[in-house]
Design a protein around this motif. Structure first.
Motif, PDB file in Angstrom:
ATOM      1  N   ASN A 168     -15.921   3.430  10.099  1.00 17.93           N
ATOM      2  CA  ASN A 168     -15.306   3.544  11.421  1.00 17.93           C
ATOM      3  C   ASN A 168     -14.953   5.004  11.663  1.00 17.93           C
ATOM      4  OD1 ASN A 168     -13.710   1.910  13.732  1.00 17.93           O
ATOM      5  ND2 ASN A 168     -12.494   3.662  13.107  1.00 17.93           N
ATOM      6  N   LEU A 169     -15.634   5.626  12.619  1.00 20.62           N
ATOM      7  CA  LEU A 169     -15.381   7.028  12.936  1.00 20.62           C
ATOM      8  C   LEU A 169     -14.224   7.113  13.917  1.00 20.62           C
ATOM      9  CD1 LEU A 169     -19.092   8.166  13.393  1.00 20.62           C
ATOM     10  CD2 LEU A 169     -17.723   8.091  11.297  1.00 20.62           C
ATOM     11  N   GLN A 170     -13.295   8.024  13.668  1.00 26.87           N
ATOM     12  CA  GLN A 170     -12.078   8.063  14.470  1.00 26.87           C
ATOM     13  C   GLN A 170     -11.627   9.486  14.772  1.00 26.87           C
ATOM     14  OE1 GLN A 170      -7.667   6.999  13.312  1.00 26.87           O
ATOM     15  NE2 GLN A 170      -8.745   5.082  13.757  1.00 26.87           N
ATOM     16  N   GLY A 171     -11.283   9.706  16.051  1.00 24.43           N
ATOM     17  CA  GLY A 171     -10.695  10.974  16.472  1.00 24.43           C
ATOM     18  C   GLY A 171      -9.194  10.823  16.609  1.00 24.43           C
ATOM     19  N   GLY A 172      -8.679  10.957  17.834  1.00 21.00           N
ATOM     20  CA  GLY A 172      -7.243  10.875  18.045  1.00 21.00           C
ATOM     21  C   GLY A 172      -6.712   9.463  18.189  1.00 21.00           C
ATOM     22  N   ASN A 173      -7.594   8.471  18.223  1.00 24.13           N
ATOM     23  CA  ASN A 173      -7.219   7.063  18.309  1.00 24.13           C
ATOM     24  C   ASN A 173      -6.367   6.784  19.548  1.00 24.13           C
ATOM     25  OD1 ASN A 173      -7.105   4.376  17.596  1.00 24.13           O
ATOM     26  ND2 ASN A 173      -5.454   4.624  16.113  1.00 24.13           N
ATOM     27  N   THR A 174      -6.808   7.311  20.682  1.00 22.93           N
ATOM     28  CA  THR A 174      -6.093   7.072  21.942  1.00 22.93           C
ATOM     29  C   THR A 174      -6.874   6.154  22.880  1.00 22.93           C
ATOM     30  OG1 THR A 174      -7.063   9.067  22.943  1.00 22.93           O
ATOM     31  CG2 THR A 174      -4.949   9.320  21.818  1.00 22.93           C
ATOM     32  N   GLY A 175      -7.909   5.507  22.374  1.00 26.60           N
ATOM     33  CA  GLY A 175      -8.746   4.660  23.214  1.00 26.60           C
ATOM     34  C   GLY A 175      -8.052   3.381  23.641  1.00 26.60           C
ATOM     35  N   PHE A 184     -12.855  -5.040  10.633  1.00 28.31           N
ATOM     36  CA  PHE A 184     -12.612  -5.672   9.336  1.00 28.31           C
ATOM     37  C   PHE A 184     -12.102  -4.606   8.372  1.00 28.31           C
ATOM     38  CE2 PHE A 184     -15.690  -8.433  11.431  1.00 28.31           C
ATOM     39  CZ  PHE A 184     -15.128  -9.684  11.232  1.00 28.31           C
ATOM     40  N   ASP A 185     -12.832  -4.377   7.298  1.00 30.08           N
ATOM     41  CA  ASP A 185     -12.389  -3.448   6.250  1.00 30.08           C
ATOM     42  C   ASP A 185     -13.231  -2.186   6.221  1.00 30.08           C
ATOM     43  OD1 ASP A 185     -14.679  -4.721   5.490  1.00 30.08           O
ATOM     44  OD2 ASP A 185     -14.041  -5.179   3.442  1.00 30.08           O
ATOM     45  N   GLU A 186     -13.713  -1.744   7.383  1.00 32.26           N
ATOM     46  CA  GLU A 186     -14.527  -0.535   7.425  1.00 32.26           C
ATOM     47  C   GLU A 186     -13.739   0.671   6.891  1.00 32.26           C
ATOM     48  OE1 GLU A 186     -14.699  -2.053  11.472  1.00 32.26           O
ATOM     49  OE2 GLU A 186     -14.640  -3.320   9.676  1.00 32.26           O
ATOM     50  N   ILE A 187     -14.470   1.605   6.305  1.00 36.82           N
ATOM     51  CA  ILE A 187     -13.873   2.871   5.870  1.00 36.82           C
ATOM     52  C   ILE A 187     -13.624   3.724   7.098  1.00 36.82           C
ATOM     53  CG2 ILE A 187     -14.298   5.016   4.593  1.00 36.82           C
ATOM     54  CD1 ILE A 187     -16.059   3.381   2.685  1.00 36.82           C
ATOM     55  N   VAL A 188     -12.403   4.183   7.268  1.00 34.64           N
ATOM     56  CA  VAL A 188     -12.072   5.046   8.398  1.00 34.64           C
ATOM     57  C   VAL A 188     -12.344   6.494   8.014  1.00 34.64           C
ATOM     58  CG1 VAL A 188     -10.259   5.854   9.960  1.00 34.64           C
ATOM     59  CG2 VAL A 188     -10.320   3.444   9.250  1.00 34.64           C
ATOM     60  N   VAL A 189     -13.159   7.177   8.813  1.00 30.54           N
ATOM     61  CA  VAL A 189     -13.399   8.605   8.633  1.00 30.54           C
ATOM     62  C   VAL A 189     -12.725   9.322   9.796  1.00 30.54           C
ATOM     63  CG1 VAL A 189     -15.110  10.445   8.475  1.00 30.54           C
ATOM     64  CG2 VAL A 189     -15.568   8.220   7.421  1.00 30.54           C
ATOM     65  N   SER A 190     -11.643  10.019   9.487  1.00 28.80           N
ATOM     66  CA  SER A 190     -10.862  10.703  10.512  1.00 28.80           C
ATOM     67  C   SER A 190     -11.256  12.173  10.567  1.00 28.80           C
ATOM     68  CB  SER A 190      -9.366  10.586  10.202  1.00 28.80           C
ATOM     69  OG  SER A 190      -8.605  11.461  11.025  1.00 28.80           O
ATOM     70  N   THR A 191     -11.428  12.689  11.789  1.00 30.55           N
ATOM     71  CA  THR A 191     -11.790  14.109  11.961  1.00 30.55           C
ATOM     72  C   THR A 191     -10.570  14.981  12.212  1.00 30.55           C
ATOM     73  OG1 THR A 191     -12.178  13.691  14.321  1.00 30.55           O
ATOM     74  CG2 THR A 191     -14.080  13.565  12.856  1.00 30.55           C
ATOM     75  N   SER A 192      -9.378  14.475  11.951  1.00 29.24           N
ATOM     76  CA  SER A 192      -8.147  15.183  12.314  1.00 29.24           C
ATOM     77  C   SER A 192      -7.985  16.536  11.622  1.00 29.24           C
ATOM     78  CB  SER A 192      -6.926  14.310  12.021  1.00 29.24           C
ATOM     79  OG  SER A 192      -6.876  13.953  10.652  1.00 29.24           O
ATOM     80  N   LEU A 193      -8.604  16.715  10.449  1.00 29.01           N
ATOM     81  CA  LEU A 193      -8.485  17.991   9.738  1.00 29.01           C
ATOM     82  C   LEU A 193      -9.599  18.975  10.111  1.00 29.01           C
ATOM     83  CD1 LEU A 193      -7.448  16.789   6.155  1.00 29.01           C
ATOM     84  CD2 LEU A 193      -5.990  17.461   8.080  1.00 29.01           C
ATOM     85  N   ALA A 235      -3.701  11.781  27.779  1.00 32.88           N
ATOM     86  CA  ALA A 235      -3.557  11.727  26.326  1.00 32.88           C
ATOM     87  C   ALA A 235      -3.833  13.069  25.669  1.00 32.88           C
ATOM     88  CB  ALA A 235      -4.505  10.673  25.747  1.00 32.88           C
ATOM     89  N   ARG A 236      -3.785  14.151  26.447  1.00 36.83           N
ATOM     90  CA  ARG A 236      -4.171  15.475  25.937  1.00 36.83           C
ATOM     91  C   ARG A 236      -3.417  15.886  24.680  1.00 36.83           C
ATOM     92  NH1 ARG A 236      -1.088  16.009  30.165  1.00 36.83           N
ATOM     93  NH2 ARG A 236      -2.818  16.011  31.626  1.00 36.83           N
ATOM     94  N   GLY A 237      -2.185  15.413  24.519  1.00 38.86           N
ATOM     95  CA  GLY A 237      -1.410  15.809  23.356  1.00 38.86           C
ATOM     96  C   GLY A 237      -1.819  15.120  22.074  1.00 38.86           C
ATOM     97  N   SER A 238      -2.682  14.113  22.152  1.00 42.33           N
ATOM     98  CA  SER A 238      -3.104  13.352  20.976  1.00 42.33           C
ATOM     99  C   SER A 238      -4.604  13.239  20.821  1.00 42.33           C
ATOM    100  CB  SER A 238      -2.511  11.931  21.033  1.00 42.33           C
ATOM    101  OG  SER A 238      -1.115  11.950  21.160  1.00 42.33           O
ATOM    102  N   CYS A 239      -5.329  13.162  21.918  1.00 39.84           N
ATOM    103  CA  CYS A 239      -6.780  12.948  21.820  1.00 39.84           C
ATOM    104  C   CYS A 239      -7.485  14.194  21.292  1.00 39.84           C
ATOM    105  CB  CYS A 239      -7.352  12.543  23.174  1.00 39.84           C
ATOM    106  SG  CYS A 239      -7.273  13.819  24.450  1.00 39.84           S
ATOM    107  N   GLN A 240      -8.645  13.973  20.706  1.00 40.14           N
ATOM    108  CA  GLN A 240      -9.440  15.063  20.136  1.00 40.14           C
ATOM    109  C   GLN A 240     -10.703  15.262  20.964  1.00 40.14           C
ATOM    110  OE1 GLN A 240     -10.173  14.190  15.987  1.00 40.14           O
ATOM    111  NE2 GLN A 240      -8.007  13.807  15.557  1.00 40.14           N
TER     112      GLN A 240
END
Length: 559
Positions: A168-175, A184-193, A235-240
């Motif tokens: 599961n690819l994830q940015g700011g999670n504001t959707g 389900f149990d997908e691996i979350v890959v966060s681009t936050s860094l 959502a500018r303060g959270s979205c990527q």
């Protein structure tokens, strides 16, 4: 008929403070809803009502309890391979877990070696990555990976593809459609860094950055250098920016600056098998073969992970003006919009609208005040230009015309940056206000303007006696309506009154069931209302070709 324009003791040069305009007397009467109090026609563009300085809204996660309804208790997750979704999602489908591998200790060991100190395993640490900010969609992601480089992203996806581990690819999670959280149990890959700004060319105005950059941070960076980001949303303060690109986010200035399909000049993306596509072009023209970057804009992470972006950013305007106007009918809103396009032309940057109920709830739950008298409809008009006196003159003439034509009943013009922010805060706080009033059924659709608010009116009839509120707001400038139905608690009866009618209505007007939020898991099976079978089949072919193991954001968008 004559009209009166008052400036106080004298008319200053340059920025003119409009304090009163009288609408010409009319020989006909405009019918008004019985619940709306009619006001004196002589009041218009009065001095701003002081109510303190309010910063523009950011996404705020609401509490777990909404009007006494514990949304958390509505989430039930079966471990038998069938994921029972939230009450809102359950009627759509019971989604079977795909034939994916499950994360093992050896998998975790590999990721921990690849990403030291950047693998989250504890349930408390990963919960925020597995739940959307409205707390209506939730999965049970096994681990969260936080890469810093494209090489790490490539290694992650190659490994997961080889092992058939869903990601599961994830940015700011504001959707708002469950597209950014696991099912389900997908691996979350966060681009936050991955949040470095690489360059902003002062001549060409081309910004290059990593996908994890927060939109607001990019706005500040660009502003300091005399530019602005073409996409802007609440959502500018959270979205990527990577999430913005992956969902083709629209925002409030779409009318002026257009789609990200036009402003994204290039990007870097990692395919499901780990292949890195370097399409990070800074050329505005590149006619050599297929424009592959377009495949990733709006694909919601189902075709690849966007890691870098080059974006054409416009010059920051020297002059900005914001007006907040009240209208008695939605036809008046449309007449005002048509007049604004004619009268303001090239300086018109945004034309937003909200109905009276949206304003009422925003005042009730958020620390904002309506700067004008209560009206059935409101419009927010923003202009961007280079010469303030020129823009003021155009805006002044447009407002005079709007009053003379009877389109506008009341309004005000912001006099400084704080007041502009306060006006925008009204528009951008609606989502949070609605979520505090109850359980919200949210729909993001595109419609011809002639049918725009009719959907809200028809929905009010359908949910009468079932829902607390049915309201509409959105971007008139690009035909994007946000329909919201608020209930004390979710129920099958309410949902049956809403769906599939909302999709059928939109389809019958050749609209889109997703204007800017994407399809996610909520509307993945509703794509046929807006796309033909051959279109969907071609999308499925692209997905199967680029991600044959279907590891990227499964169960979403194109299934």
């Amino acid at each position: 008929m004559a009209h009166c324009l008052a400036y106080g003791s004298q008319a200053p040069t340059g920025l003119r403070r409009l304090t009163s305009i009288r609408r010409p007397l009319s020989t006909h009467t405009i019918s008004m809803p019985t619940t709306t109090t009619r006001f004196a026609r002589a009041r218009f563009l009065r001095s701003w009502r002081p109510h303190g300085s309010i910063s523009r809204a950011r996404v705020v996660v609401p509490g777990t309890s909404v009007h006494g309804t514990d949304i958390q208790s509505q989430r039930r997750h079966a471990s038998s391979g069938v994921c029972e979704l939230t009450h809102k999602q359950a009627p759509y489908t019971y989604i079977q877990r795909g034939q994916y591998s499950r994360v093992t200790d050896s998998d975790i060991a590999y990721f921990e070696e690849l990403l030291p100190q950047r693998v989250l395993k504890d349930a408390a640490d990963i919960q925020q990555y597995c739940e959307d900010w409205l707390r209506q969609y939730r999965g049970e992601g096994s681990i969260v990976l936080r890469p810093k480089t494209v090489e790490e992203c490539s290694s992650i996806l190659k490994y997961c593809n080889d092992k058939k581990l869903a990601v599961n690819l994830q940015g700011g999670n504001t959707g708002l459609v469950g597209g950014s959280v696991p099912v389900f149990d997908e691996i979350v890959v966060s681009t936050s860094l991955m949040n470095s700004i690489i360059d902003l060319d002062p001549i060409s105005g081309i910004l290059t950055c990593e996908s994890g950059c927060i939109l607001e941070s990019l706005e500040h960076y660009a502003s300091d250098k005399g530019f602005q980001i073409p996409v802007d949303l609440g959502a500018r303060g959270s979205c990527q920016i990577g999430g913005n690109v992956s969902t083709n986010a629209g925002g409030v200035r779409y009318l002026r600056y257009g789609s990200l399909h036009g402003t994204v000049l290039g990007l870097e993306a990692v395919l499901a098998d780990g292949t890195v596509l370097d399409m990070l072009s800074s050329n505005r023209k590149n006619n050599t073969g297929y424009d592959l970057k377009q495949l990733f804009i709006g694909a919601e992470g189902t075709l690849g992970l966007v890691t870098k972006i080059s974006l054409q950013v416009p010059t920051k305007p020297n002059a900005t003006n914001v007006a907040f106007l009240g209208c008695e009918t939605f036809d008046n809103v449309l007449e005002t919009f048509a007049g604004a396009k004619r009268g303001l032309g090239e300086i018109l940057s945004a034309f937003e609208f909200l109905d009276g109920k949206s304003m009422e709830l925003t005042e009730q739950y958020i620390d904002v005040k309506n700067p004008i008298s209560a009206q059935p409809f409101y419009t927010l008009i923003e202009t961007h230009g280079s010469v303030d006196s020129h823009d003021q003159e155009k805006l002044h003439q447009f407002l005079e015309d709007a009053m003379e034509q009877g389109w506008v009943a009341d309004g005000t013009v912001a006099q400084d940056g704080a007041q502009m922010d306060a006006v925008w805060n009204i528009r951008e706080s609606i989502t949070s206000a609605l979520s505090r009033d109850g359980f919200v059924y949210k729909y993001d659709v595109s419609l011809p303007l002639v049918d725009f608010y009719n959907l809200v009116e028809e929905m009010k009839v359908r949910v009468h006696g079932l829902a607390r509120v049915c309201t509409g707001y959105g971007h008139v400038g690009d035909g994007n309506l946000h329909l919201n139905i608020v209930a004390s608690a979710p129920s099958d009866e309410i949902l049956a009154a809403i769906e599939p009618f909302v999709y059928e209505y939109t389809s019958s007007r050749r609209g889109s069931v997703s204007a800017e939020h994407g399809l996610g898991v909520m509307k993945a099976k509703k794509i046929h209302y807006s796309r033909s079978p051959p279109e969907v089949q071609l999308m499925q072919t692209l997905k199967a070709t680029m991600d044959p193991n279907c590891i990227l954001n499964p169960y979403k968008t194109v299934i």
